[in-house]
Design a protein around this motif. Structure first.
Motif: not given
Length: 209
Positions: A38, A101-107, A45, A47
């Motif tokens: 984070k 936005r936020k990714d699946d790890k809330r970052k 980051d 993918s």
């Protein structure tokens, strides 16, 4: 028959060697990635398992003012192309708003972003769109940039600015001189704007252009 077997063996050896080298490059890159997800720079980051020297920013196809930014990243001598350099960019939308936005790890992250990694030729290309700015803001239109050289920590460099920005005449001479170093000159080709800008790296982790 022996010739066929020999050819197949050579082909297998080349393919195997290429695969091993690619895997080693990937493992080497992973060793440089900071552990704290984070808090680390968004330059890490991406993918894709393997980056290439061209990327397209999200929503490129739907935006009216399409933009292609291309050039070569050089080493400090200004002559030798810089290989395996990662360049990360992010930008506001056409209204000057950052689509957070936020990714699946809330970052949290900026949606309009992209990454390239240079090949031996040092070339990079981004397909994006013209960013806007806040209506009452005194900031220039810009695209933010972060660089990651092999074996060195990531670092921010001057944003891409645009030579047709109406706020340029309001800048002080010092600010204008600094902005010019990373300023894009736009040319129209069909329905897309083209900007060519080379980047020269410096040994002390700063940028000339």
């Amino acid at each position: 028959m022996k010739n066929l077997i020999t050819i197949l063996c050579v082909f297998y050896f080349i393919s195997f060697s290429s695969s091993v080298n690619a895997q080693e490059d990937y493992r080497s890159a992973l060793r440089e990635v900071p552990v704290k997800y984070k808090k680390r720079s968004p330059i890490y980051d991406y993918s894709e398992k393997v980056l290439n020297n061209t990327d397209t920013i999200p929503d490129f196809d739907s935006k009216p003012n399409k933009l292609k930014i291309t050039g070569i990243i050089y080493k400090a001598d200004g002559v030798t192309p810089a290989k395996d350099v990662i360049l990360y960019v992010c930008q506001p939308d056409e209204n000057g708003d950052y689509d957070l936005r936020k990714d699946d790890k809330r970052k949290r992250y900026v949606n309009h972003r992209g990454w390239i990694k240079t090949d031996a030729d040092g070339r990079y290309t981004f397909y994006t769109f013209m960013p806007g700015k806040y209506e009452r803001s005194k900031e220039l239109k810009q695209i933010h940039r972060v660089i990651k050289e092999p074996g060195k920590p990531e670092y921010e460099i001057n944003s891409f600015f645009f030579n047709d920005d109406p706020l340029i005449p309001e800048l002080t001479l010092a600010c204008r001189a600094k902005a010019v170093q990373s300023m894009l000159k736009l040319e129209k080709e069909g329905d897309i704007l083209i900007a060519t800008k080379n980047i020269k790296l410096n040994e002390d982790l700063k940028i000339f252009q």
